[in-house]
Design a protein around this motif. Structure first.
Motif, PDB file in Angstrom:
ATOM      1  N   PRO A   1      57.898  77.035  67.884  1.00  0.00           N
ATOM      2  CA  PRO A   1      58.859  76.370  68.778  1.00  0.00           C
ATOM      3  C   PRO A   1      59.730  77.387  69.510  1.00  0.00           C
ATOM      4  O   PRO A   1      60.046  78.451  68.968  1.00  0.00           O
ATOM      5  N   VAL A   2      60.088  77.042  70.728  1.00  0.00           N
ATOM      6  CA  VAL A   2      61.042  77.860  71.485  1.00  0.00           C
ATOM      7  C   VAL A   2      62.381  77.146  71.418  1.00  0.00           C
ATOM      8  O   VAL A   2      62.544  76.055  71.962  1.00  0.00           O
ATOM      9  N   GLY A   3      63.322  77.747  70.716  1.00  0.00           N
ATOM     10  CA  GLY A   3      64.612  77.093  70.499  1.00  0.00           C
ATOM     11  C   GLY A   3      64.534  76.143  69.319  1.00  0.00           C
ATOM     12  O   GLY A   3      63.463  75.867  68.771  1.00  0.00           O
ATOM     13  N   SER A   4      65.678  75.615  68.925  1.00  0.00           N
ATOM     14  CA  SER A   4      65.720  74.674  67.801  1.00  0.00           C
ATOM     15  C   SER A   4      66.768  73.610  68.075  1.00  0.00           C
ATOM     16  O   SER A   4      67.710  73.827  68.843  1.00  0.00           O
ATOM     17  N   GLY A   5      66.595  72.452  67.443  1.00  0.00           N
ATOM     18  CA  GLY A   5      67.535  71.350  67.631  1.00  0.00           C
ATOM     19  C   GLY A   5      67.583  70.925  69.093  1.00  0.00           C
ATOM     20  O   GLY A   5      66.557  70.819  69.762  1.00  0.00           O
ATOM     21  N   LYS A   6      68.780  70.713  69.598  1.00  0.00           N
ATOM     22  CA  LYS A   6      68.929  70.260  70.991  1.00  0.00           C
ATOM     23  C   LYS A   6      68.490  71.319  71.998  1.00  0.00           C
ATOM     24  O   LYS A   6      68.216  71.001  73.157  1.00  0.00           O
ATOM     25  N   SER A   7      68.422  72.564  71.559  1.00  0.00           N
ATOM     26  CA  SER A   7      67.999  73.637  72.466  1.00  0.00           C
ATOM     27  C   SER A   7      66.488  73.860  72.439  1.00  0.00           C
ATOM     28  O   SER A   7      65.997  74.825  73.012  1.00  0.00           O
ATOM     29  N   PHE A   8      65.755  72.990  71.781  1.00  0.00           N
ATOM     30  CA  PHE A   8      64.288  73.093  71.768  1.00  0.00           C
ATOM     31  C   PHE A   8      63.757  72.815  73.176  1.00  0.00           C
ATOM     32  O   PHE A   8      63.967  71.742  73.738  1.00  0.00           O
ATOM     33  N   THR A   9      63.087  73.800  73.748  1.00  0.00           N
ATOM     34  CA  THR A   9      62.643  73.671  75.137  1.00  0.00           C
ATOM     35  C   THR A   9      61.133  73.735  75.308  1.00  0.00           C
ATOM     36  O   THR A   9      60.618  73.351  76.365  1.00  0.00           O
ATOM     37  N   GLY A  10      60.411  74.238  74.320  1.00  0.00           N
ATOM     38  CA  GLY A  10      58.968  74.353  74.486  1.00  0.00           C
ATOM     39  C   GLY A  10      58.311  75.002  73.289  1.00  0.00           C
ATOM     40  O   GLY A  10      58.896  75.091  72.204  1.00  0.00           O
ATOM     41  N   VAL A  11      57.079  75.491  73.504  1.00  0.00           N
ATOM     42  CA  VAL A  11      56.308  76.082  72.408  1.00  0.00           C
ATOM     43  C   VAL A  11      55.608  77.340  72.906  1.00  0.00           C
ATOM     44  O   VAL A  11      55.379  77.527  74.102  1.00  0.00           O
ATOM     45  N   VAL A  12      55.266  78.194  71.940  1.00  0.00           N
ATOM     46  CA  VAL A  12      54.440  79.366  72.218  1.00  0.00           C
ATOM     47  C   VAL A  12      53.060  79.104  71.627  1.00  0.00           C
ATOM     48  O   VAL A  12      52.934  78.824  70.426  1.00  0.00           O
ATOM     49  N   ASP A  13      52.031  79.168  72.461  1.00  0.00           N
ATOM     50  CA  ASP A  13      50.652  78.987  71.998  1.00  0.00           C
ATOM     51  C   ASP A  13      50.174  80.321  71.434  1.00  0.00           C
ATOM     52  O   ASP A  13      50.024  81.307  72.168  1.00  0.00           O
ATOM     53  N   LEU A  14      49.930  80.375  70.135  1.00  0.00           N
ATOM     54  CA  LEU A  14      49.568  81.632  69.484  1.00  0.00           C
ATOM     55  C   LEU A  14      48.144  82.067  69.815  1.00  0.00           C
ATOM     56  O   LEU A  14      47.798  83.234  69.646  1.00  0.00           O
ATOM     57  N   ILE A  15      47.306  81.142  70.259  1.00  0.00           N
ATOM     58  CA  ILE A  15      45.923  81.505  70.591  1.00  0.00           C
ATOM     59  C   ILE A  15      45.876  82.217  71.947  1.00  0.00           C
ATOM     60  O   ILE A  15      45.252  83.266  72.091  1.00  0.00           O
ATOM     61  N   THR A  16      46.562  81.652  72.939  1.00  0.00           N
ATOM     62  CA  THR A  16      46.520  82.230  74.294  1.00  0.00           C
ATOM     63  C   THR A  16      47.689  83.171  74.582  1.00  0.00           C
ATOM     64  O   THR A  16      47.724  83.814  75.631  1.00  0.00           O
ATOM     65  N   LYS A  17      48.661  83.253  73.657  1.00  0.00           N
ATOM     66  CA  LYS A  17      49.883  84.052  73.832  1.00  0.00           C
ATOM     67  C   LYS A  17      50.642  83.642  75.107  1.00  0.00           C
ATOM     68  O   LYS A  17      51.117  84.471  75.862  1.00  0.00           O
ATOM     69  N   GLN A  18      50.704  82.328  75.328  1.00  0.00           N
ATOM     70  CA  GLN A  18      51.424  81.795  76.477  1.00  0.00           C
ATOM     71  C   GLN A  18      52.598  80.936  76.016  1.00  0.00           C
ATOM     72  O   GLN A  18      52.531  80.300  74.961  1.00  0.00           O
TER      73      GLN A  18
ATOM     74  N   VAL B   1      48.209  73.134  63.065  1.00  0.00           N
ATOM     75  CA  VAL B   1      49.575  72.596  63.101  1.00  0.00           C
ATOM     76  C   VAL B   1      50.189  72.901  64.458  1.00  0.00           C
ATOM     77  O   VAL B   1      50.238  74.062  64.879  1.00  0.00           O
ATOM     78  N   LEU B   2      50.627  71.839  65.154  1.00  0.00           N
ATOM     79  CA  LEU B   2      51.308  71.971  66.443  1.00  0.00           C
ATOM     80  C   LEU B   2      52.689  71.345  66.327  1.00  0.00           C
ATOM     81  O   LEU B   2      52.962  70.610  65.363  1.00  0.00           O
ATOM     82  N   CYS B   3      53.562  71.608  67.301  1.00  0.00           N
ATOM     83  CA  CYS B   3      54.910  71.052  67.218  1.00  0.00           C
ATOM     84  C   CYS B   3      55.366  70.556  68.584  1.00  0.00           C
ATOM     85  O   CYS B   3      54.802  70.927  69.622  1.00  0.00           O
ATOM     86  N   GLY B   4      56.397  69.702  68.579  1.00  0.00           N
ATOM     87  CA  GLY B   4      56.921  69.144  69.819  1.00  0.00           C
ATOM     88  C   GLY B   4      57.919  68.048  69.551  1.00  0.00           C
ATOM     89  O   GLY B   4      58.367  67.842  68.417  1.00  0.00           O
ATOM     90  N   SER B   5      58.268  67.328  70.603  1.00  0.00           N
ATOM     91  CA  SER B   5      59.179  66.192  70.494  1.00  0.00           C
ATOM     92  C   SER B   5      58.690  65.117  71.456  1.00  0.00           C
ATOM     93  O   SER B   5      58.913  65.215  72.664  1.00  0.00           O
ATOM     94  N   ALA B   6      58.015  64.116  70.906  1.00  0.00           N
ATOM     95  CA  ALA B   6      57.438  63.066  71.756  1.00  0.00           C
ATOM     96  C   ALA B   6      58.528  62.294  72.491  1.00  0.00           C
ATOM     97  O   ALA B   6      58.385  61.990  73.681  1.00  0.00           O
ATOM     98  N   LEU B   7      59.628  61.985  71.823  1.00  0.00           N
ATOM     99  CA  LEU B   7      60.693  61.206  72.457  1.00  0.00           C
ATOM    100  C   LEU B   7      61.311  61.969  73.628  1.00  0.00           C
ATOM    101  O   LEU B   7      61.682  61.379  74.641  1.00  0.00           O
TER     102      LEU B   7
END
Length: 767
Positions: free
Chosen positions: A211-228, A315-321
């Motif tokens: 995850p990029v950021g945590s809690g309310k500051s969660f803004t995105g993810v880092v893909d470890l396979i593509t390093k993007q 295992v992937l992460c995100g916030s559907a809402l």
């Protein structure tokens, strides 16, 4: 913005749009809004792709209640272009929660199927319930799926019902992808969730994102396979998250994040190499000097092999809402979960190109009648054709073939193997039935199976092998009487219950032999409440429910042998039967073992098949009513010593004599009542811990463990079901509404003498 409005004076209702759903209000006029001026950016299920079987994904969304399954499904439909607006569970306008009861309560009750496409793949998705009362809905969905997405609340990790649905997936050997949802919550923790997957699910999590950021500051993810790095600039819930930035991870932007991602990718490569030999050989060969240089495509292929072999779970992460991380999840579904052709079903090869399908769910429609969901394993299904049901040995005509899209259905001309379809016209078919094109194709498959059989034992099972495994239906634990408002409505109520039982095999209806009342048996308080509400709304019958009662069981304490003789004269014929038998308790009766019947060798050799069947019927009927309170018997073994009968004695008299002898033996053996004991998980703040513990102690609960989950405590206990009536209300009162709990059946255990006497007095009306 100008709307083209067509006005017609008709008696009806005014339709207005809110979040893509129609709401109706009674009025004198009918207004119709013409939206033809809008860009046609919403796909129709009619235009869904019909790809090769390798591009099909049959998946289910499974999780604990409130983990975010329906919200995740809603985002998938929106981003794939099949809905105009994002639905919300709280607003009651999601696609898959279409029942009135689901929208009022904000929970999923019935599994709903939707079909859509994503990046040239067809996805047949089933959104399953998270409540334990509807566990059969999860079971029958997983039975026909090829893969599953397990959704977790990132702040809670693995919860009670997650363990249950994970076991169901393991039983069917289904590869899974994990989605850590709700990363925007302040207490969300990636490391805690991953550790709980390891410990509680005994799984091997393969972390593919950070995850990029945590809690309310969660803004995105880092893909470890593509390093993007993928970043969503969603500042409010009004923004839909359709657009996001993707760029290579740069150490100058965030050195700490770059370091964490590099370490996590190195750990991922090492983990995958340990699990996949082909990838390990590639690393040691071409990339032995620099593991990090391995191409993303090769790493992705290795992760796919690991997932399909069930050695690890991505295992992937995100916030559907908050509309973040759902598109990469859709990519993971197509990249890592199996196509139907990659799942092996032995019997399908015997049908070759002939149709073979499994009916896994039935729903009733007021216009179309019973509609049957089927999973097609081989062949082609077309409307207006005759289909043969192997289980019922009946041939029926299917009138229409539909593609499911929650409560909306699209008529289609045909559907190929690997897909999920909805059929109209199959009036006899029920959950778990195997459907083929004809009796002749079933016979041809039987010949192929017999030819392949290597041993006599294998060939002896040819008939069973031609039938797809059905669905295991759990035994109900609650029951109550149900009565129509008047005798005139009796037939209507019976029809409604017949339809509901066909839809929901976990619902049982029986008639009490003493009172003649109809008894409704279900999986829990909520289950029976929903059934009662559906009878009122869908069938227009205001029924009366009796008080909820617990489904106890009975067993015996010791062995007992007895003999009984039945001597009756009916008309001019005299019937004489003498039976000698022994009943014995099975060692594991408390664990819920069923009853069995055995014969002494000499007796079994002398009895004809008809007489043996009559004896079995007599024993089985006596197992239905125990000697103490008349509840079903379990954990009992019966040994038949002798059956002597005079010539001309009817088989009905043999069954009656055996049943009477069994009742005598069970009474002599001493009855014991078994009560259902539930595994309870209560999540509560530390300030209310002592109050909840004291209350559980009063309910005869035994606390097995107390775990910490951030600022809360999680009590894991076993409690008799009889003591948990109305517990949700009590728990809310004790904790000011700040606690949650879940229950699931653990086992049937013997009651102590004091509690059993109290129950006997209560049933006799003495207390």
């Amino acid at each position: 913005m100008r709307f083209g409005i067509t006005f017609s004076i008709l008696r009806g209702c005014v339709h207005y749009w809110k979040n893509g759903a129609n709401y109706c209000h009674r009025w004198r006029f009918q207004w119709k809004r013409d939206y033809s001026f809008l860009p046609d950016d919403v796909k129709s299920p009619r235009a869904v792709l019909n790809p090769d079987i390798s591009k099909i994904r049959n998946i289910g969304i499974m999780a604990h209640i409130d983990a975010g399954k329906t919200t995740t499904t809603e985002r998938m439909l929106y981003y794939s272009g099949y809905t105009r607006a994002l639905g919300d569970v709280d607003d009651g306008d999601t696609v898959t929660d279409y029942m009135a009861q689901e929208r009022e309560r904000g929970i999923t009750i019935q599994s709903a199927a939707v079909t859509f496409d994503w990046r040239e793949h067809r996805i047949n998705l089933i959104d399953t319930p998270g409540h334990v009362d509807f566990t059969l809905e999860v079971e029958r969905a997983l039975r026909v799926l090829d893969g599953a997405v397990a959704v977790f609340d990132a702040s809670a990790g693995v919860e009670a019902q997650t363990v249950t649905v994970w076991r169901q997936a393991e039983k069917h050997k289904i590869p899974c992808v994990c989605f850590l949802n709700k990363m925007d919550k302040p207490a969300a923790s990636l490391s805690y969730s991953v550790e709980s997957i390891k410990e509680k699910l005994r799984a091997n999590p393969v972390l593919l994102q950070l995850p990029v950021g945590s809690g309310k500051s969660f803004t995105g993810v880092v893909d470890l396979i593509t390093k993007q790095q993928m970043t969503w600039h969603v500042k409010s819930r009004a923004e839909d998250g359709r657009v996001f930035d993707t760029r290579p991870l740069d150490p100058s932007d965030d050195p700490e994040l770059f370091r964490e991602a590099s370490e996590a990718r190195a750990a991922l490569i090492e983990q995958v190499a340990d699990l996949d030999d082909e990838f390990a050989e590639l690393l040691l060969g071409e990339f032995s000097d620099h593991f990090d240089a391995v191409p993303p495509g090769k790493l992705q292929e290795a992760v796919r092999r690991v997932t399909l072999s069930r050695k690890g779970v991505p295992v992937l992460c995100g916030s559907a809402l908050r509309n973040k991380g759902v598109q990469p999840l859709l990519d993971a579904i197509t990249a890592y979960l199996p196509a139907p052709s990659e799942r092996h079903h032995d019997l399908v090869r015997w049908y070759k190109d002939d149709l073979c399908a499994l009916a896994f769910k039935v729903v009733h429609d007021k216009q179309k009648g019973p509609m049957v969901f089927v999973r097609i394993y081989s062949g082609l299904m077309k409307p207006q054709t005759a289909l043969h049901n192997i289980n019922r040995d009946k041939t029926e005509r299917m009138s229409r073939l539909l593609l499911p899209f929650a409560d909306h259905h699209v008529e289609i001309p045909s559907l190929t193997a690997g897909n999920i379809a909805l059929t109209v016209g199959l009036k006899q078919t029920v959950t778990g039935d195997t459907i083929v094109s004809s009796k002749a194709s079933a016979a041809a498959a039987a010949r192929r199976a017999q030819k392949e059989a290597k041993t006599a034992r294998a060939s002896g099972k040819e008939t069973a092998s031609l039938v797809l495994a059905g669905v295991e239906v759990p035994e109900p634990v609650f029951f109550c009487s149900i009565e129509p408002p008047s005798m005139a409505k009796q037939a209507d109520l019976e029809h409604a219950l017949t339809c509901l039982q066909r839809e929901d095999p976990s619902l049982k209806v029986r008639t009490d032999p003493d009172s003649g009342q109809m008894v409704l048996c279900g999986m829990g308080e909520l289950h029976i409440e929903i059934i009662h509400d559906r009878i009122r709304r869908e069938y227009g019958i205001e029924t009366h429910l009796g008080p909820l009662q617990v489904a106890y069981r009975e067993t015996i304490l010791q062995s007992a042998s007895t003999t009984d003789t039945l001597d009756r004269t009916l008309g001019e014929r005299r019937h004489i039967v003498t039976v000698e038998l022994t009943v014995m308790p099975l060692v594991e009766s408390a664990a819920g073992t069923s009853c069995d019947i055995a014969y002494e060798e000499e007796v079994e050799g002398h009895l004809s098949a008809d007489v043996k069947e009559a004896v079995d019927n007599g024993v089985q009927s006596s197992y239905l009513q125990g000697p103490v309170l008349g509840y079903p018997v379990q954990g009992v073994s019966t040994l038949i010593h002798s059956v002597r009968m005079e010539p001309g004695t009817s088989l009905a008299m043999v069954s009656a004599c055996v049943s009477r002898c069994m009742l005598k033996a069970l009474k002599q053996a001493g009855g014991q009542v078994l009560e259902p004991v539930m595994s309870a998980e209560v999540t509560v703040g530390e300030e209310h811990l002592s109050t909840v513990l004291a209350d559980l102690a009063q309910r005869r609960g035994a606390v097995r463990d107390i775990q910490s989950r951030h600022d809360n405590k999680v009590l894991i206990a076993t409690v008799p079901l009889a003591e948990m009536m109305g517990y949700s209300t009590v728990l809310r009162t004790l904790t000011s509404g700040n606690a949650t709990f879940s229950l699931q059946l653990s086992s049937y255990e013997a009651m102590n003498p004091q509690d059993q006497n109290a129950l006997l007095n209560k049933m006799a009306g003495l207390t």
